[in-house]
Design a protein around this motif. Structure first.
Motif, short mmCIF file in Angstrom:
data_model
loop_
_atom_site.label_atom_id
_atom_site.label_comp_id
_atom_site.label_asym_id
_atom_site.label_seq_id
_atom_site.Cartn_x
_atom_site.Cartn_y
_atom_site.Cartn_z
N ILE A 27 41.41 -0.29 4.40
CA ILE A 27 40.20 0.33 3.87
C ILE A 27 38.95 -0.52 4.10
O ILE A 27 37.87 0.01 4.39
N THR A 28 39.06 -1.84 4.00
CA THR A 28 37.86 -2.67 4.09
C THR A 28 37.17 -2.58 5.45
O THR A 28 35.95 -2.38 5.51
N TRP B 175 35.45 0.81 5.87
CA TRP B 175 34.36 0.92 4.90
C TRP B 175 33.14 0.14 5.42
O TRP B 175 32.01 0.64 5.43
N GLN B 176 33.38 -1.08 5.86
CA GLN B 176 32.28 -1.91 6.37
C GLN B 176 31.69 -1.30 7.63
O GLN B 176 30.45 -1.28 7.81
N THR C 182 31.61 1.83 8.43
CA THR C 182 30.87 3.03 8.05
C THR C 182 29.50 2.67 7.50
O THR C 182 28.48 3.29 7.86
N GLU C 183 29.44 1.67 6.64
CA GLU C 183 28.15 1.24 6.10
C GLU C 183 27.22 0.74 7.21
O GLU C 183 26.02 1.06 7.23
N THR D 97 24.30 0.76 2.29
CA THR D 97 25.25 -0.04 1.51
C THR D 97 25.57 0.71 0.23
O THR D 97 24.82 1.58 -0.22
N GLU E 59 30.20 5.60 -0.94
CA GLU E 59 31.53 5.90 -1.48
C GLU E 59 32.61 5.41 -0.50
O GLU E 59 32.38 5.35 0.71
N PRO E 60 33.78 5.06 -1.00
CA PRO E 60 34.87 4.67 -0.09
C PRO E 60 35.16 5.78 0.92
O PRO E 60 34.96 6.96 0.63
N PRO E 61 35.63 5.42 2.10
CA PRO E 61 35.92 6.41 3.14
C PRO E 61 37.25 7.13 2.88
O PRO E 61 38.25 6.93 3.57
N ASP F 297 31.01 14.95 1.92
CA ASP F 297 30.87 13.80 2.81
C ASP F 297 30.87 14.30 4.25
O ASP F 297 31.84 14.89 4.72
#
Length: 218
Positions: free
Chosen positions: A33-34, A37-38, A40-41, A47, A50-52, A108
């Motif tokens: 996930i990390t 997520w990074q 995507t941001e 920043t 929401e989590p992907p 989303d």
């Protein structure tokens, strides 16, 4: 965000794989996930997003897809909505099972892009648009909700509308892996199953998922 750009991003940061209990449906998924997520941001230049959720096949959607593929007569010929569709797994299963039409609802935009990409990969048609359908008049025979009762505000937002959909003639299924805000009244069990999970998302490698039929009243 253009659709072509979104699909290119998804292809770059996910890999074609499948949910453990639904091997028939290839999906573009992340394994951690990390990093996604990074990424995507950074791509959105935002920043605190929401989590992907769209990058994973959640337990509720896996259970819904498994039921639909094993018992296609439950959806064949019906107008189906996959509500809070995530990666579109349940929607794709319904299309494969012979639903008359399938819509996927998500707020989303990347989830909608993921659903479209995954549907195309599986050669099925799913209508997917980025908007909140809560409040819409009923135009479906069956509404599928996978893992939607994870927060009190979310549950409070959607539940009155879902019960109104039942009163309007739709059947509503809620697949829940033990979230805290699942309503306790007006729920009839359809099926229970164990669904493998990932420690990236859950605190266990397996969760018991119950698929309920929602009643019109609590």
């Amino acid at each position: 965000m253009g659709l072509d750009e979104a699909e290119a991003f998804l292809r770059q940061h996910t890999a074609l794989s499948a949910a453990t209990i639904v091997p028939e449906i290839p999906l573009y998924l992340a394994t951690e996930i990390t990093p996604i997520w990074q990424a995507t941001e950074a791509w959105l230049h935002e920043t605190g997003i929401e989590p992907p959720f769209w990058a994973f096949a959640w337990p509720g959607s896996q259970a819904l897809a498994r039921i639909v593929l094993d018992r296609p007569e439950l959806v064949a010929g019906k107008r189906v909505l996959d509500f809070a569709a995530g990666c579109g797994l349940a929607a794709i299963a319904c299309a494969m099972a012979g639903a008359a039409s399938v819509e996927a609802a998500e707020i989303d935009a990347l989830a909608i892009a993921a659903t479209r990409l995954n549907a195309a990969e599986n050669g099925v048609i799913v209508t997917a648009e980025t908007r909140d359908v809560v409040g819409d008049a009923c135009r479906w025979d069956l509404i599928l909700c996978g893992d939607v009762c994870y927060e009190a505000p979310m549950t409070g937002h959607i539940l009155p509308w879902l019960r109104a959909m039942v009163r309007s003639g739709a059947e509503v299924w809620v697949a829940d892996p033990g979230r805290a805000y699942l309503p306790r009244e007006g729920m009839t069990v359809i099926e229970r199953m164990m669904v493998p999970t990932t420690l990236e998302l859950e605190d266990t490698r397996e969760r018991p998922v119950t698929v309920f039929r929602l009643g019109a009243e609590a």
